[in-house]
Write a protein that holds these residues in place. Structure first.
Motif, PDB file in Angstrom:
ATOM      1  N   SER B  90      35.199  25.979  44.422  1.00 47.98           N
ATOM      2  CA  SER B  90      36.335  26.037  43.499  1.00 47.98           C
ATOM      3  C   SER B  90      36.537  27.432  42.910  1.00 47.98           C
ATOM      4  O   SER B  90      37.648  27.798  42.546  1.00 47.98           O
ATOM      5  N   ARG B  93      39.148  29.709  44.787  1.00 48.88           N
ATOM      6  CA  ARG B  93      40.534  29.304  45.026  1.00 48.88           C
ATOM      7  C   ARG B  93      41.508  30.328  44.426  1.00 48.88           C
ATOM      8  O   ARG B  93      42.507  30.674  45.037  1.00 48.88           O
ATOM      9  N   VAL B  96      41.087  34.261  46.556  1.00 50.22           N
ATOM     10  CA  VAL B  96      40.792  34.166  47.989  1.00 50.22           C
ATOM     11  C   VAL B  96      40.800  35.544  48.650  1.00 50.22           C
ATOM     12  O   VAL B  96      39.896  35.885  49.410  1.00 50.22           O
TER      13      VAL B  96
END
Lengths: 121, 237
Positions: B90, B93, B96
């Protein structure tokens, strides 16, 4: 037990894919990527898998010991090539640390500036 | 004189018990000294067992037969690395692009600098292959080295030495270059010094530790894919 069966099954699936595609990556790594994709598709990690993985990973460092003891069987190479090996470890560790941290920092700052520009625009 | 002691090792349970006991003792010493990376329990137990084998007049063959089956567990353990990696997923995210960029830079610089420096200092072809995955987490580095015809035990020792060195100098080196933001520091420690570096990053702060754990898993995957073409170009078939 179900967790260990799953881990072995994913490794076997990884080995099979690697052989079928003639991919030059290790079967266990392919199995790990498959499991990672499967975990993303589900919402939570099955508890038996979680427990087995935790147990196995806690045990993992001991598995390296017999492999490391194998050094005594080829101490000749270490005796003749210790200099290039030690030199490469020291210099390459310094280069990799700095290059990675610098890349991360530049890319993060670049992104922040983009975000500021968007907000102003 | 030597023979009776050496023959003890041929009982299958002896090498296994000695391995577990040595590791347990080494771990106790490691925690007694505040988890100083120089006292890495894997490295110290390897040293103790080699000394014990030499003193009793036994060779590696006397020890290795019984411990072979332990290595079968290495495969499922590599697969199990997906679970901690999934847990840290997580975090990337939102970032990236920086993570991907730093990962590619880290993986390439880790492999290329190790091989080219070793070659310039006169290392042989087989040693170059053993040294190439030096920044990858030990379990994956061992399978990578074996896959490409390297010596897994030499790779294990090189990977350990890299982890210990990175853990010892990493935070100070990065601070000297003003690169000690937790995410940059943690990511660099994980890419360069795998699990040993991650335990040091965790001592710096939890954010650095999390980024380091993420980086060590991702670097294992990315380097697995990059190693074959890199070795092909640098070392030849």
């Amino acid at each position: 037990m179900k967790g260990l069966t799953l881990l072995c099954a994913y490794q076997l699936a990884g080995e099979a894919i690697v052989r079928l595609l003639h991919a030059p990556i290790p079967g266990p790594v392919a199995g790990m990527v498959l499991l990672l994709l499967a975990l993303h598709a589900q919402h939570e990690v099955p508890s038996d898998l979680q427990q087995t993985a935790q147990g196995l990973l806690r045990f993992l460092p001991v598995l390296f010991v017999p492999i490391g003891v194998g050094l005594m069987a080829n101490s000749d190479r270490l005796a003749t090539e210790w200099m290039p090996i030690a030199g490469a470890i020291v210099l390459s560790t310094i280069v990799t640390l700095l290059a990675t941290a610098l890349a991360m920092r530049l890319l993060l700052h670049h992104r922040r500036q983009d975000a500021k520009a968007v907000r102003r625009g | 004189m030597d023979a009776p002691l050496a023959s003890i090792w041929s009982l299958p349970l002896v090498p296994i018990t000695v391995t577990f006991a040595a590791f347990q003792f080494a771990s106790a010493v490691h925690s007694r000294f505040n988890f100083n990376p120089l006292l890495n329990p894997i490295a110290t137990s390897i040293g103790m067992i080699i000394v014990a084998l030499e003193l009793s007049g036994a060779g590696y063959e006397d020890y290795s037969a019984a411990t072979q089956w332990l290595q079968i567990l290495l495969g499922p353990a590599v697969v199990a690395l997906a679970i901690p990696l999934h847990a840290h997923w997580s975090k990337i995210r939102a970032i990236v692009l920086p993570v991907t960029g730093a990962l590619v830079v880290g993986s390439l610089s880790g492999v290329i600098s190790a091989v080219e420096i070793a070659r310039a200092l006169g290392a042989s072809h087989d040693t170059l292959i053993a040294i190439a995955p030096k920044s990858v987490t030990t379990a994956i580095a061992i399978v990578l080295s074996a896959n490409h015809g390297g010596d897994p035990s030499l790779t294990a020792a090189i990977v350990l030495a890299t982890g210990i060195l990175g853990a010892c100098i990493g935070p100070e080196l990065l601070a000297a270059f003003r690169l000690s933001e937790p995410c940059a520091l943690g990511f660099a420690m994980g890419v360069t010094a795998h699990a040993v570096g991650t335990s040091r990053a965790l001592q710096v702060c939890t954010e650095a530790g999390a980024f380091s754990a993420l980086a060590l898993g991702l670097n294992g995957i990315v380097t697995s894919f990059l190693l074959a073409p890199l070795l092909h170009f640098m070392v030849g078939p």
